[in-house]
Write a protein that holds these residues in place. Structure first.
Motif, PDB file in Angstrom:
ATOM      1  N   GLY A  38      45.784  43.633  42.434  1.00  0.00           N
ATOM      2  CA  GLY A  38      45.764  43.640  40.976  1.00  0.00           C
ATOM      3  C   GLY A  38      46.891  44.361  40.289  1.00  0.00           C
ATOM      4  O   GLY A  38      47.327  43.952  39.224  1.00  0.00           O
ATOM      5  N   HIS A  39      47.395  45.439  40.873  1.00  0.00           N
ATOM      6  CA  HIS A  39      48.470  46.131  40.173  1.00  0.00           C
ATOM      7  C   HIS A  39      49.778  45.353  40.244  1.00  0.00           C
ATOM      8  O   HIS A  39      50.717  45.650  39.529  1.00  0.00           O
ATOM      9  N   MET A  40      49.829  44.333  41.103  1.00  0.00           N
ATOM     10  CA  MET A  40      51.022  43.475  41.157  1.00  0.00           C
ATOM     11  C   MET A  40      50.958  42.402  40.072  1.00  0.00           C
ATOM     12  O   MET A  40      51.951  42.071  39.460  1.00  0.00           O
ATOM     13  N   CYS A  41      49.765  41.830  39.888  1.00  0.00           N
ATOM     14  CA  CYS A  41      49.556  40.827  38.850  1.00  0.00           C
ATOM     15  C   CYS A  41      48.055  40.639  38.657  1.00  0.00           C
ATOM     16  O   CYS A  41      47.273  40.931  39.551  1.00  0.00           O
ATOM     17  N   ALA A  42      47.687  40.169  37.484  1.00  0.00           N
ATOM     18  CA  ALA A  42      46.273  39.873  37.231  1.00  0.00           C
ATOM     19  C   ALA A  42      46.031  38.417  37.614  1.00  0.00           C
ATOM     20  O   ALA A  42      46.728  37.528  37.130  1.00  0.00           O
ATOM     21  N   PRO A  43      45.064  38.163  38.491  1.00  0.00           N
ATOM     22  CA  PRO A  43      44.814  36.782  38.915  1.00  0.00           C
ATOM     23  C   PRO A  43      44.361  35.908  37.744  1.00  0.00           C
ATOM     24  O   PRO A  43      43.599  36.336  36.889  1.00  0.00           O
ATOM     25  N   SER A  44      44.838  34.679  37.737  1.00  0.00           N
ATOM     26  CA  SER A  44      44.387  33.711  36.740  1.00  0.00           C
ATOM     27  C   SER A  44      43.041  33.156  37.182  1.00  0.00           C
ATOM     28  O   SER A  44      42.627  33.346  38.332  1.00  0.00           O
ATOM     29  N   GLN A  45      42.363  32.441  36.291  1.00  0.00           N
ATOM     30  CA  GLN A  45      41.087  31.829  36.673  1.00  0.00           C
ATOM     31  C   GLN A  45      41.296  30.822  37.805  1.00  0.00           C
ATOM     32  O   GLN A  45      40.458  30.704  38.688  1.00  0.00           O
ATOM     33  N   ALA A  46      42.427  30.133  37.807  1.00  0.00           N
ATOM     34  CA  ALA A  46      42.722  29.182  38.887  1.00  0.00           C
ATOM     35  C   ALA A  46      42.872  29.904  40.225  1.00  0.00           C
ATOM     36  O   ALA A  46      42.411  29.406  41.265  1.00  0.00           O
ATOM     37  N   GLU A  47      43.495  31.080  40.209  1.00  0.00           N
ATOM     38  CA  GLU A  47      43.631  31.857  41.453  1.00  0.00           C
ATOM     39  C   GLU A  47      42.274  32.348  41.943  1.00  0.00           C
ATOM     40  O   GLU A  47      41.996  32.314  43.147  1.00  0.00           O
ATOM     41  N   TRP A  48      41.422  32.823  41.013  1.00  0.00           N
ATOM     42  CA  TRP A  48      40.069  33.236  41.407  1.00  0.00           C
ATOM     43  C   TRP A  48      39.357  32.064  42.068  1.00  0.00           C
ATOM     44  O   TRP A  48      38.720  32.203  43.100  1.00  0.00           O
ATOM     45  N   GLU A  49      39.445  30.889  41.438  1.00  0.00           N
ATOM     46  CA  GLU A  49      38.765  29.703  41.958  1.00  0.00           C
ATOM     47  C   GLU A  49      39.292  29.333  43.342  1.00  0.00           C
ATOM     48  O   GLU A  49      38.512  29.053  44.256  1.00  0.00           O
ATOM     49  N   GLN A  50      40.588  29.360  43.517  1.00  0.00           N
ATOM     50  CA  GLN A  50      41.176  29.017  44.804  1.00  0.00           C
ATOM     51  C   GLN A  50      40.724  29.997  45.879  1.00  0.00           C
ATOM     52  O   GLN A  50      40.352  29.601  46.982  1.00  0.00           O
ATOM     53  N   LEU A  51      40.747  31.284  45.575  1.00  0.00           N
ATOM     54  CA  LEU A  51      40.341  32.282  46.555  1.00  0.00           C
ATOM     55  C   LEU A  51      38.869  32.123  46.939  1.00  0.00           C
ATOM     56  O   LEU A  51      38.512  32.195  48.112  1.00  0.00           O
TER      57      LEU A  51
END
Length: 154
Positions: free
Chosen positions: A20-33
């Protein structure tokens, strides 16, 4: 970061994630993970559900995710201000759905097999201790997700 470096050899090459301190995940990234994993570990500030969109999560179908570990509810002055500002725009029922039990129920309804979640707010230091305890636990490393879930259910 220290825990990741210390236990790096225990993690399989198939682990992916976002720090998280590198970047805030987008909703698409949450979904993919969430849709591409057999186990999901969230280690972060405040409530997990404050990071994802409710409408998006309840529409998901993630039966391949057998285990979700939510090490959330860490509070700092900065995170408390952020969540307070965010909560101003939510109604009481929406905020209630972000509590640990309700979050576990929502994840279960999307198909997640097992959910481990923190129940009370904690400090960053206590949070790190919990994560380290999980990393030291023999039930998590060297076993498949199914074996881990079976051990935890006992």
């Amino acid at each position: 970061q220290e825990i990741l470096e210390k236990y790096h050899d225990l993690f399989t090459l198939q682990w992916e994630g976002v720090i998280g301190h590198m970047c805030a995940p987008s909703q698409a990234e949450w979904e993919q993970l969430l849709t591409n994993c057999s186990a999901f570990l969230f280690c972060g500030m405040e409530r997990f559900m404050s990071h994802v969109l409710l409408n998006w999560l309840v529409a998901m179908n993630i039966p391949k995710c057998h285990l979700v570990i939510l090490l959330d509810l860490v509070r700092s002055q900065q995170s408390y201000r952020r969540i307070t500002n965010s909560d101003v725009h939510k109604n009481y029922l929406r905020i209630a759905l972000e509590r640990p039990t309700e979050t576990a129920m929502l994840l279960s309804l999307t198909g997640v097999g097992s959910v481990i979640a923190t129940q009370w707010y904690t400090s960053l230091e206590e949070h790190a201790e919990r994560l380290e305890t999980l990393c030291e636990s023999e039930c998590f490393f060297g076993k498949t997700t199914g074996q881990t879930v079976h051990v935890l259910q006992k």
